[in-house]
Motif scaffolding. Structure first.
Motif, mmCIF file in Angstrom:
data_model
loop_
_atom_site.group_PDB
_atom_site.id
_atom_site.type_symbol
_atom_site.label_atom_id
_atom_site.label_comp_id
_atom_site.label_asym_id
_atom_site.label_seq_id
_atom_site.Cartn_x
_atom_site.Cartn_y
_atom_site.Cartn_z
ATOM 1 N N VAL A 239 -7.088 -2.160 -4.842
ATOM 2 C CA VAL A 239 -7.666 -0.973 -5.476
ATOM 3 C C VAL A 239 -6.616 0.118 -5.624
ATOM 4 C CG1 VAL A 239 -9.321 0.908 -5.165
ATOM 5 C CG2 VAL A 239 -10.030 -1.446 -4.751
ATOM 6 N N ALA A 240 -5.803 0.322 -4.582
ATOM 7 C CA ALA A 240 -4.743 1.331 -4.649
ATOM 8 C C ALA A 240 -3.722 0.987 -5.733
ATOM 9 C CB ALA A 240 -4.054 1.452 -3.289
ATOM 10 N N GLU A 241 -3.362 -0.287 -5.840
ATOM 11 C CA GLU A 241 -2.396 -0.714 -6.859
ATOM 12 C C GLU A 241 -2.971 -0.544 -8.265
ATOM 13 O OE1 GLU A 241 0.061 -4.120 -4.300
ATOM 14 O OE2 GLU A 241 -1.602 -4.715 -5.601
ATOM 15 N N LYS A 242 -4.242 -0.907 -8.456
ATOM 16 C CA LYS A 242 -4.875 -0.761 -9.766
ATOM 17 C C LYS A 242 -5.011 0.704 -10.155
ATOM 18 C CE LYS A 242 -5.630 -5.080 -10.849
ATOM 19 N NZ LYS A 242 -5.009 -5.698 -12.052
ATOM 20 N N GLU A 243 -5.315 1.563 -9.178
ATOM 21 C CA GLU A 243 -5.438 2.989 -9.474
ATOM 22 C C GLU A 243 -4.091 3.581 -9.872
ATOM 23 O OE1 GLU A 243 -7.195 6.770 -9.920
ATOM 24 O OE2 GLU A 243 -7.912 4.702 -9.983
ATOM 25 N N ALA A 244 -3.024 3.128 -9.219
ATOM 26 C CA ALA A 244 -1.683 3.588 -9.596
ATOM 27 C C ALA A 244 -1.342 3.147 -11.016
ATOM 28 C CB ALA A 244 -0.654 3.049 -8.601
ATOM 29 N N GLU A 245 -1.697 1.914 -11.370
ATOM 30 C CA GLU A 245 -1.455 1.428 -12.732
ATOM 31 C C GLU A 245 -2.269 2.215 -13.751
ATOM 32 O OE1 GLU A 245 -2.266 -2.716 -12.880
ATOM 33 O OE2 GLU A 245 -0.752 -3.263 -11.383
ATOM 34 N N LEU B 99 0.821 -1.202 0.000
ATOM 35 C CA LEU B 99 0.000 0.000 0.000
ATOM 36 C C LEU B 99 0.859 1.256 0.000
ATOM 37 C CD1 LEU B 99 -2.793 1.285 0.144
ATOM 38 C CD2 LEU B 99 -2.695 1.077 2.627
ATOM 39 N N GLN B 100 1.920 1.256 0.789
ATOM 40 C CA GLN B 100 2.805 2.415 0.838
ATOM 41 C C GLN B 100 3.453 2.673 -0.513
ATOM 42 O OE1 GLN B 100 3.002 4.396 3.397
ATOM 43 N NE2 GLN B 100 4.484 5.788 2.448
ATOM 44 N N LYS B 101 3.830 1.601 -1.189
ATOM 45 C CA LYS B 101 4.447 1.731 -2.510
ATOM 46 C C LYS B 101 3.457 2.311 -3.517
ATOM 47 C CE LYS B 101 6.937 -0.964 -5.995
ATOM 48 N NZ LYS B 101 7.440 -2.319 -6.370
ATOM 49 N N ALA B 102 2.204 1.812 -3.472
ATOM 50 C CA ALA B 102 1.189 2.321 -4.398
ATOM 51 C C ALA B 102 0.877 3.791 -4.125
ATOM 52 C CB ALA B 102 -0.079 1.475 -4.281
ATOM 53 N N LEU B 103 0.760 4.167 -2.851
ATOM 54 C CA LEU B 103 0.452 5.553 -2.507
ATOM 55 C C LEU B 103 1.596 6.494 -2.871
ATOM 56 C CD1 LEU B 103 -1.339 5.163 0.958
ATOM 57 C CD2 LEU B 103 -2.352 5.425 -1.295
ATOM 58 N N GLU B 104 2.828 6.031 -2.692
ATOM 59 C CA GLU B 104 3.978 6.853 -3.081
ATOM 60 C C GLU B 104 4.003 7.059 -4.593
ATOM 61 O OE1 GLU B 104 7.380 4.885 -1.523
ATOM 62 O OE2 GLU B 104 7.085 5.612 0.549
ATOM 63 N N HIS B 105 3.644 6.013 -5.332
ATOM 64 C CA HIS B 105 3.584 6.147 -6.791
ATOM 65 C C HIS B 105 2.522 7.162 -7.193
ATOM 66 C CE1 HIS B 105 3.117 4.031 -10.960
ATOM 67 N NE2 HIS B 105 3.737 5.196 -11.041
ATOM 68 N N LEU B 106 1.357 7.087 -6.560
ATOM 69 C CA LEU B 106 0.285 8.043 -6.848
ATOM 70 C C LEU B 106 0.685 9.459 -6.451
ATOM 71 C CD1 LEU B 106 -2.784 5.945 -5.637
ATOM 72 C CD2 LEU B 106 -2.358 6.686 -7.972
ATOM 73 N N GLU B 107 1.392 9.568 -5.336
ATOM 74 C CA GLU B 107 1.844 10.886 -4.866
ATOM 75 C C GLU B 107 2.817 11.510 -5.857
ATOM 76 O OE1 GLU B 107 1.368 13.866 -2.140
ATOM 77 O OE2 GLU B 107 0.541 11.857 -1.884
#
Length: 327
Positions: free
Chosen positions: A312-318, A16-24
């Motif tokens: 969901v967070a990972e898919k949104e980042a993708e 989750l942290q990795k996905a949120l950092e990518h989105l950030e």
């Protein structure tokens, strides 16, 4: 991204942290010039006669931000829009509210605002559908149209001396029934051209209120739920039937199919997941979460689990990363 209150395992926390950092990182690249924190300098051209608005101040001849948020410019006006503020009504906003009082010639509603809103009897469609003056009989029958605890969709009409006023002069506005009302933080809902959505493949309607109230319910062809019964103008003694005394045929007609109810619950849980993650809530993202849960053959109650939120967070980042590459 706000802090998320989820029961996560160590592996899920890392994902989750990795996905949120990518989105950030994606959002910071897009809005690097617009996002400001307190005391950040806002580049302006003083020769154009800039007007300093909310969230700005003049410090030694330089315009600085006094709030954390996004810099907005309207002609010569420069102001800072905070990301996590309470709902601030604007004329034309689509809002959803709950009736808390039936008063004289008006209904008082809770719309997730610091003050209550008012829907005047004169600012809505009448049950008989005729444009006319409101009579004393209309005022007596107000509770037969809306009563306490009813959920209503309306439009912000404007501010007057006694408070915020709404209007419901279109068939798409009125009473909402057979569905779920979800409350999210208002900053997660952005003003768009369309706030009424029909998810045809699921047979449900989605109304994303600007005030953070979101309605997911069974699809209706014509939004005229405020019509209970036509009041006879020729005989003022005609009584309105009690809403609880409905026939078996009417009960069967108002019955919602099990599959539709499942779709309503699935869409509502999709909104809750996005709210938990702090994502902006739009039709596209909601449909993506619903499709993801269906593709995984996931039960409705499992959508609120930690693993699905991480997915969901990972898919949104993708999705955002692929959209950026297409540009």
């Amino acid at each position: 991204m706000r802090e998320i209150q989820l029961q996560l395992s160590q592996t899920q926390k890392v994902r989750l942290q990795k996905a949120l950092e990518h989105l950030e990182s994606l959002s910071s690249k897009v809005n690097s010039d617009a996002s400001v924190t307190i005391a950040d300098s806002i580049p302006v051209n003083h020769e154009d006669g800039v007007l300093k608005g909310h969230g700005t101040a003049d410090l030694e001849g330089e315009v600085v931000a006094t709030l954390c948020g996004v810099v907005e410019r309207v002609n010569k006006l420069v102001y800072v829009r905070t990301l996590r503020s309470r709902y601030k009504p604007e004329v034309g906003d689509i809002v959803i509210g709950r009736v808390i009082e039936v008063a004289q010639k008006r209904w008082r509603l809770d719309i997730n605002y610091s003050q209550n809103a008012y829907l005047m009897l004169s600012a809505m469609n009448m049950p008989d559908g005729v444009q006319r003056r409101r009579t004393a009989l209309d005022e007596l029958n107000m509770r037969c149209i809306f009563e306490e605890a009813d959920v209503i969709c309306a439009e912000v009409r404007g501010f007057q001396q006694d408070g915020l006023h709404l209007q419901a002069r279109s068939q798409k506005y009125g009473k909402l029934s057979t569905g779920q009302l979800i409350t999210v933080t208002p900053y997660l809902v952005k003003r768009q051209k369309q706030h009424f959505h029909h998810l045809e493949q699921y047979g449900i309607d989605l109304i994303i209120g600007c005030n953070g109230f979101i309605w997911v319910g069974e699809h209706v062809e014509v939004r005229d739920d405020m019509v209970e019964d036509q009041v006879s103008q020729s005989d003022p003694q005609v009584l309105i039937p009690n809403k609880n005394s409905v026939s078996l045929e009417e009960q069967e007609k108002n019955y919602t199919a099990l599959e539709t109810r499942k779709h309503i619950c699935r869409a509502a849980n999709a909104v809750r997941v996005l709210s938990t993650l702090g994502f902006i809530i739009t039709l596209e993202i909601i449909k993506g979460v619903i499709d993801l849960s269906l593709s995984m053959n996931l039960d409705i109650h499992d959508m609120l689990g930690s693993e699905f939120c991480v997915l969901v967070a990972e898919k949104e980042a993708e999705r955002r990363s692929s959209n950026k590459k297409k540009r």
